[in-house]
Scaffold this motif. Structure first.
Motif, PDB file in Angstrom:
ATOM      1  N   MET A 111      63.061   5.437  38.060  1.00 40.84           N
ATOM      2  CA  MET A 111      62.745   5.319  39.476  1.00 40.84           C
ATOM      3  C   MET A 111      61.530   4.414  39.660  1.00 40.84           C
ATOM      4  O   MET A 111      60.526   4.567  38.961  1.00 40.84           O
ATOM      5  N   ASP A 112      61.650   3.459  40.574  1.00 39.17           N
ATOM      6  CA  ASP A 112      60.536   2.607  40.962  1.00 39.17           C
ATOM      7  C   ASP A 112      60.111   3.021  42.359  1.00 39.17           C
ATOM      8  O   ASP A 112      60.943   3.074  43.276  1.00 39.17           O
ATOM      9  N   LEU A 113      58.836   3.322  42.515  1.00 37.95           N
ATOM     10  CA  LEU A 113      58.292   3.768  43.801  1.00 37.95           C
ATOM     11  C   LEU A 113      57.343   2.706  44.311  1.00 37.95           C
ATOM     12  O   LEU A 113      56.427   2.294  43.607  1.00 37.95           O
ATOM     13  N   PHE A 114      57.549   2.275  45.545  1.00 39.40           N
ATOM     14  CA  PHE A 114      56.734   1.220  46.140  1.00 39.40           C
ATOM     15  C   PHE A 114      56.189   1.667  47.480  1.00 39.40           C
ATOM     16  O   PHE A 114      56.897   2.317  48.268  1.00 39.40           O
ATOM     17  N   ASP A 115      54.947   1.272  47.759  1.00 41.97           N
ATOM     18  CA  ASP A 115      54.366   1.499  49.079  1.00 41.97           C
ATOM     19  C   ASP A 115      53.138   0.596  49.234  1.00 41.97           C
ATOM     20  O   ASP A 115      52.628   0.069  48.252  1.00 41.97           O
ATOM     21  N   ARG A 142      59.600  12.949  50.269  1.00 43.81           N
ATOM     22  CA  ARG A 142      60.641  13.989  50.284  1.00 43.81           C
ATOM     23  C   ARG A 142      61.939  13.481  49.685  1.00 43.81           C
ATOM     24  O   ARG A 142      62.630  14.208  48.979  1.00 43.81           O
ATOM     25  N   LEU A 143      62.265  12.225  49.976  1.00 44.96           N
ATOM     26  CA  LEU A 143      63.468  11.632  49.391  1.00 44.96           C
ATOM     27  C   LEU A 143      63.352  11.558  47.872  1.00 44.96           C
ATOM     28  O   LEU A 143      64.299  11.890  47.147  1.00 44.96           O
ATOM     29  N   VAL A 144      62.206  11.139  47.373  1.00 50.59           N
ATOM     30  CA  VAL A 144      61.992  11.050  45.927  1.00 50.59           C
ATOM     31  C   VAL A 144      62.236  12.412  45.275  1.00 50.59           C
ATOM     32  O   VAL A 144      62.951  12.524  44.273  1.00 50.59           O
ATOM     33  N   LYS A 145      61.664  13.452  45.854  1.00 50.74           N
ATOM     34  CA  LYS A 145      61.852  14.803  45.312  1.00 50.74           C
ATOM     35  C   LYS A 145      63.333  15.182  45.303  1.00 50.74           C
ATOM     36  O   LYS A 145      63.846  15.689  44.302  1.00 50.74           O
ATOM     37  N   ARG A 146      64.022  14.899  46.390  1.00 51.63           N
ATOM     38  CA  ARG A 146      65.441  15.250  46.490  1.00 51.63           C
ATOM     39  C   ARG A 146      66.286  14.462  45.498  1.00 51.63           C
ATOM     40  O   ARG A 146      67.198  15.002  44.872  1.00 51.63           O
ATOM     41  N   LEU A 147      65.983  13.170  45.341  1.00 60.41           N
ATOM     42  CA  LEU A 147      66.725  12.351  44.383  1.00 60.41           C
ATOM     43  C   LEU A 147      66.549  12.871  42.959  1.00 60.41           C
ATOM     44  O   LEU A 147      67.503  12.880  42.173  1.00 60.41           O
ATOM     45  N   LEU A 148      65.340  13.281  42.624  1.00 60.82           N
ATOM     46  CA  LEU A 148      65.100  13.814  41.287  1.00 60.82           C
ATOM     47  C   LEU A 148      65.838  15.132  41.068  1.00 60.82           C
ATOM     48  O   LEU A 148      66.305  15.421  39.971  1.00 60.82           O
ATOM     49  N   PRO A 194      48.737   3.921  47.712  1.00 59.38           N
ATOM     50  CA  PRO A 194      48.988   4.474  46.379  1.00 59.38           C
ATOM     51  C   PRO A 194      50.058   5.563  46.398  1.00 59.38           C
ATOM     52  O   PRO A 194      50.070   6.417  47.291  1.00 59.38           O
ATOM     53  N   CYS A 195      50.962   5.514  45.437  1.00 63.22           N
ATOM     54  CA  CYS A 195      52.004   6.533  45.274  1.00 63.22           C
ATOM     55  C   CYS A 195      51.636   7.415  44.084  1.00 63.22           C
ATOM     56  O   CYS A 195      51.385   6.892  43.000  1.00 63.22           O
ATOM     57  N   ALA A 196      51.643   8.692  44.290  1.00 61.83           N
ATOM     58  CA  ALA A 196      51.437   9.614  43.178  1.00 61.83           C
ATOM     59  C   ALA A 196      52.799   9.918  42.575  1.00 61.83           C
ATOM     60  O   ALA A 196      53.672  10.455  43.262  1.00 61.83           O
ATOM     61  N   PRO A 197      53.014   9.556  41.319  1.00 61.39           N
ATOM     62  CA  PRO A 197      54.332   9.821  40.738  1.00 61.39           C
ATOM     63  C   PRO A 197      54.571  11.311  40.585  1.00 61.39           C
ATOM     64  O   PRO A 197      53.660  12.057  40.192  1.00 61.39           O
ATOM     65  N   PRO A 198      55.771  11.767  40.895  1.00 64.02           N
ATOM     66  CA  PRO A 198      56.077  13.188  40.738  1.00 64.02           C
ATOM     67  C   PRO A 198      56.175  13.550  39.254  1.00 64.02           C
ATOM     68  O   PRO A 198      56.358  12.684  38.399  1.00 64.02           O
ATOM     69  N   ASP A 199      56.061  14.817  38.971  1.00 60.89           N
ATOM     70  CA  ASP A 199      56.184  15.298  37.601  1.00 60.89           C
ATOM     71  C   ASP A 199      57.669  15.388  37.254  1.00 60.89           C
ATOM     72  O   ASP A 199      58.369  16.281  37.724  1.00 60.89           O
ATOM     73  N   ALA A 200      58.135  14.439  36.480  1.00 60.61           N
ATOM     74  CA  ALA A 200      59.530  14.408  36.049  1.00 60.61           C
ATOM     75  C   ALA A 200      59.570  13.799  34.650  1.00 60.61           C
ATOM     76  O   ALA A 200      59.850  12.610  34.493  1.00 60.61           O
ATOM     77  N   PRO A 201      59.272  14.603  33.625  1.00 61.48           N
ATOM     78  CA  PRO A 201      59.117  14.072  32.269  1.00 61.48           C
ATOM     79  C   PRO A 201      60.334  13.327  31.728  1.00 61.48           C
ATOM     80  O   PRO A 201      60.203  12.430  30.910  1.00 61.48           O
ATOM     81  N   SER A 202      61.523  13.674  32.175  1.00 62.14           N
ATOM     82  CA  SER A 202      62.726  13.046  31.632  1.00 62.14           C
ATOM     83  C   SER A 202      63.128  11.773  32.390  1.00 62.14           C
ATOM     84  O   SER A 202      64.153  11.176  32.080  1.00 62.14           O
TER      85      SER A 202
END
Length: 93
Positions: free
Chosen positions: A33-37, A15-21, A40-48
């Motif tokens: 953005m670097d996502l760690f866990d 939810r934080l990732v979505k809000r930050l984007l 597995p992390c599914a990267p959000p759709d953010a082409p830019s």
């Protein structure tokens, strides 16, 4: 601006990732953005936005060094062992 989110695959992290984007941080847009866990992390759709995902043990020094090497402007540290798991495995918690 580069942001690192640990615990990014969890409920709060995702939810934080979505809000930050959507909103950035302090009026600044997130460009990388670097996502760690541990899972597995599914990267959000953010082409830019440059998004990289990492998986592993946050206690591993090599992983921590790799995450820090990108020199993020902000770090949101949400990696944790939640109460139920910590209660059943006291040493891990």
């Amino acid at each position: 601006m580069r942001v690192l989110v640990t615990g990014a695959a969890g409920m709060l992290g995702s939810r934080l990732v979505k809000r930050l984007l959507e909103q950035g941080v302090g009026g600044r847009a997130v460009t990388a953005m670097d996502l760690f866990d541990a899972f597995p992390c599914a990267p959000p759709d953010a082409p830019s936005v440059e998004i990289r995902t990492f998986q592993g043990d946050i206690a591993d020094a090599a992983i921590s060094e790799r995450l820090a090497a990108s020199k993020p402007d902000f770090v949101f540290h949400l990696a944790s062992i939640v109460s139920g798991e910590a209660e059943t495995n006291f040493d891990l918690g």
